[in-house]
Design a protein around this motif. Structure first.
Motif, PDB file in Angstrom:
ATOM      1  N   CYS A 258       1.642   3.928   8.779  1.00 25.73           N
ATOM      2  CA  CYS A 258       0.233   3.250   8.047  1.00 25.73           C
ATOM      3  C   CYS A 258      -0.552   4.208   7.407  1.00 25.73           C
ATOM      4  O   CYS A 258      -0.937   3.842   6.218  1.00 25.73           O
ATOM      5  N   PHE A 259      -0.554   5.359   7.673  1.00 23.94           N
ATOM      6  CA  PHE A 259      -1.451   6.390   7.162  1.00 23.94           C
ATOM      7  C   PHE A 259      -0.742   6.618   5.640  1.00 23.94           C
ATOM      8  O   PHE A 259      -1.230   6.832   4.491  1.00 23.94           O
ATOM      9  N   VAL A 260       0.809   6.703   5.667  1.00 20.59           N
ATOM     10  CA  VAL A 260       1.260   6.813   4.403  1.00 20.59           C
ATOM     11  C   VAL A 260       1.247   5.790   3.264  1.00 20.59           C
ATOM     12  O   VAL A 260       1.174   5.949   2.106  1.00 20.59           O
ATOM     13  N   TYR A 261       1.455   4.534   3.871  1.00 20.99           N
ATOM     14  CA  TYR A 261       1.321   3.425   3.156  1.00 20.99           C
ATOM     15  C   TYR A 261      -0.137   3.257   2.505  1.00 20.99           C
ATOM     16  O   TYR A 261      -0.344   2.781   1.560  1.00 20.99           O
ATOM     17  N   LEU A 262      -1.192   3.551   3.412  1.00 17.75           N
ATOM     18  CA  LEU A 262      -2.434   3.400   2.998  1.00 17.75           C
ATOM     19  C   LEU A 262      -2.803   4.223   1.981  1.00 17.75           C
ATOM     20  O   LEU A 262      -3.470   4.173   0.920  1.00 17.75           O
ATOM     21  N   ALA A 263      -2.413   5.616   2.012  1.00 21.40           N
ATOM     22  CA  ALA A 263      -2.456   6.608   0.952  1.00 21.40           C
ATOM     23  C   ALA A 263      -1.887   6.112  -0.047  1.00 21.40           C
ATOM     24  O   ALA A 263      -2.475   6.509  -1.374  1.00 21.40           O
ATOM     25  N   HIS A 264      -0.689   5.488   0.053  1.00 24.85           N
ATOM     26  CA  HIS A 264      -0.105   5.099  -1.594  1.00 24.85           C
ATOM     27  C   HIS A 264      -1.065   3.914  -2.076  1.00 24.85           C
ATOM     28  O   HIS A 264      -1.168   3.851  -3.220  1.00 24.85           O
ATOM     29  N   ALA A 265      -1.497   3.091  -1.136  1.00 22.52           N
ATOM     30  CA  ALA A 265      -2.187   1.884  -1.734  1.00 22.52           C
ATOM     31  C   ALA A 265      -3.475   2.372  -2.349  1.00 22.52           C
ATOM     32  O   ALA A 265      -3.860   1.647  -3.406  1.00 22.52           O
ATOM     33  N   THR A 266      -4.321   3.210  -1.946  1.00 16.48           N
ATOM     34  CA  THR A 266      -5.455   3.680  -2.433  1.00 16.48           C
ATOM     35  C   THR A 266      -5.445   4.882  -3.511  1.00 16.48           C
ATOM     36  O   THR A 266      -6.249   5.313  -4.008  1.00 16.48           O
ATOM     37  N   GLY A 267      -3.920   5.013  -3.708  1.00 19.80           N
ATOM     38  CA  GLY A 267      -3.737   6.225  -5.130  1.00 19.80           C
ATOM     39  C   GLY A 267      -3.621   7.296  -4.823  1.00 19.80           C
ATOM     40  O   GLY A 267      -3.736   8.291  -5.540  1.00 19.80           O
ATOM     41  N   PHE A 268      -3.873   7.714  -3.316  1.00 22.06           N
ATOM     42  CA  PHE A 268      -3.930   9.122  -2.952  1.00 22.06           C
ATOM     43  C   PHE A 268      -2.219   9.756  -2.918  1.00 22.06           C
ATOM     44  O   PHE A 268      -1.335   9.065  -2.283  1.00 22.06           O
ATOM     45  N   SER A 269      -1.906  10.535  -3.641  1.00 24.58           N
ATOM     46  CA  SER A 269      -0.570  11.037  -3.881  1.00 24.58           C
ATOM     47  C   SER A 269      -0.521  12.263  -3.265  1.00 24.58           C
ATOM     48  O   SER A 269      -0.983  13.233  -3.117  1.00 24.58           O
ATOM     49  N   PHE A 270       0.842  12.573  -2.713  1.00 24.75           N
ATOM     50  CA  PHE A 270       1.441  13.719  -1.957  1.00 24.75           C
ATOM     51  C   PHE A 270       2.279  14.278  -3.045  1.00 24.75           C
ATOM     52  O   PHE A 270       2.933  13.634  -3.701  1.00 24.75           O
ATOM     53  N   SER A 271       2.740  15.618  -2.795  1.00 20.70           N
ATOM     54  CA  SER A 271       3.635  16.286  -3.450  1.00 20.70           C
ATOM     55  C   SER A 271       5.113  15.509  -2.796  1.00 20.70           C
ATOM     56  O   SER A 271       5.060  15.022  -1.733  1.00 20.70           O
ATOM     57  N   VAL A 272       6.119  15.975  -3.673  1.00 21.63           N
ATOM     58  CA  VAL A 272       7.546  15.352  -3.240  1.00 21.63           C
ATOM     59  C   VAL A 272       7.692  15.853  -1.948  1.00 21.63           C
ATOM     60  O   VAL A 272       8.301  15.262  -0.965  1.00 21.63           O
ATOM     61  N   ASP A 273       7.845  17.073  -1.755  1.00 18.27           N
ATOM     62  CA  ASP A 273       7.872  17.775  -0.676  1.00 18.27           C
ATOM     63  C   ASP A 273       7.094  17.185   0.599  1.00 18.27           C
ATOM     64  O   ASP A 273       7.749  17.106   1.719  1.00 18.27           O
ATOM     65  N   ILE A 274       5.871  17.340   0.385  1.00 18.05           N
ATOM     66  CA  ILE A 274       5.145  16.721   1.467  1.00 18.05           C
ATOM     67  C   ILE A 274       5.417  15.259   1.896  1.00 18.05           C
ATOM     68  O   ILE A 274       5.642  14.890   3.105  1.00 18.05           O
ATOM     69  N   ARG A 275       5.499  14.450   0.946  1.00 14.90           N
ATOM     70  CA  ARG A 275       5.944  12.948   1.178  1.00 14.90           C
ATOM     71  C   ARG A 275       7.349  12.987   1.979  1.00 14.90           C
ATOM     72  O   ARG A 275       7.422  12.305   2.875  1.00 14.90           O
ATOM     73  N   ILE A 276       8.391  13.813   1.773  1.00 14.51           N
ATOM     74  CA  ILE A 276       9.714  13.706   2.474  1.00 14.51           C
ATOM     75  C   ILE A 276       9.118  14.277   3.682  1.00 14.51           C
ATOM     76  O   ILE A 276       9.801  13.856   4.728  1.00 14.51           O
TER      77      ILE A 276
END
Length: 321
Positions: A258-276
């Motif tokens: 839910c944290f990852v999906y909400l971050a994506h929905a609100t426009g908060f972006s992670f670096s590729v390595d952090i996302r993986i």
């Protein structure tokens, strides 16, 4: 009809963490190996332990067994390929093998969510309708519900894979992820109705995530309301203790997602390595930690384990004398 007439890609390259220095490949592969070992040992232990102990032939522990089997399979589907990526620098995965891995990754993830839903139903009826529990929740009913979740999801996810196969793949073959999943693969399509395929995949994911999660939230809110109205403090504690393992397991699975999906929905972006890294954490951490929760947060399992340990200690003392 599956249109792969212009697909020129025969293999995919698993990139893994793009920013990871090769110096750290050894430690990363060792950590992944230890994680896989923990998943194997912990979940096989739960399956064998519940299978041997007849006192645990109850609906709740049948669900634990299905979850353990799911976690074991998910770790086996994903981790050996990740380990070989960093241990032997084996980055190549055949086209068909990648789609097969994607099929099992999404299937097992959806099954896990449905098993948590069944677990929530079990606790909801046990707390809110205790007199009806022996009739509504039996070993046979739970077994049927669990196996329907397995079979139904495996059949449903075939459509997801076949839909992704309708796209032609002829551009980059580099998957920026540690294993094959739908977003990573469909991003490499070079034509066709990519938007439609991605929309259907998101719909499958939201159905598998939000429907069970909605009932789980509702059921635990209802349970806490019932418990708060109990006058007996001991009864309140006992009731909550029966729900604690299920609540921990559900939170471990849903909260990071839910944290990852909400971050994506609100426009908060992670670096590729952090996302993986976040995806790996919420995918693999529950598989390794769930057996520990079963053992230390479930009274019946903990009591039986303590009894077995005491018997072993007594046996050792007798032999030493």
């Amino acid at each position: 009809m599956i249109n792969t007439s212009i697909t020129t890609i025969k293999d995919f390259v698993i990139l893994g963490f793009p920013g990871l220095d090769p110096t750290y490949y050894g430690p990363v592969s060792t950590l992944l190996f230890l994680t896989y070992l923990a998943i194997l040992v912990g979940n096989i232990f739960i399956l064998v332990f519940v299978g041997v102990e007849r006192h645990l032939y109850k609906p709740t522990y049948l669900i634990f067994c299905h979850l353990a089997m799911n976690d074991l399979l998910f770790g086996t589907v994903t981790l050996p390929r990740m380990i070989s990526r960093y241990w032997w620098d084996d980055k190549i995965i055949p086209f068909g093998a990648c789609f097969t891995q994607m099929y099992f990754v999404h299937s097992l993830g959806a099954i896990h969510s449905l098993l948590l839903l069944i677990m929530a139903v079990d606790r909801f009826i046990a707390v809110c309708f205790p007199l009806k529990y022996p009739v509504l929740i039996t070993n046979n009913i739970i077994s049927i519900a669990c196996w329907v979740s397995w079979i139904g999801t495996f059949l449903r996810m075939m459509g997801l894979v076949l839909h992704a196969l309708t796209l032609p793949y002829c551009n980059s073959n580099i998957i920026v992820q540690c294993y094959c999943d739908n977003p990573s693969i469909t991003n490499l399509a070079c034509g066709g109705d990519v938007t439609s395929v991605k929309t259907v995949a998101v719909g499958f994911a939201m159905f598998s995530l939000l429907l069970p999660l909605s009932f789980i939230i509702f059921s635990y809110i209802f349970i806490f309301v019932i418990v708060s109205k109990m006058q007996n403090t001991e009864g309140r504690y006992k009731t909550l203790s029966t729900c604690t393992p299920q609540l921990f397991i559900s939170c471990l699975y849903y909260l990071p997602r839910c944290f990852v999906y909400l971050a994506h929905a609100t426009g908060f972006s992670f670096s590729v390595d952090i996302r993986i890294l976040l995806i790996l954490l919420y995918s693999l951490l529950p598989c390794a930690v769930n057996p520990i929760i079963y053992c230390f947060k479930t009274k019946d399992i903990k009591d039986i384990l303590m009894k077995r340990l005491r018997n072993v200690r007594v046996g050792i003392k007798q032999v030493s004398k």
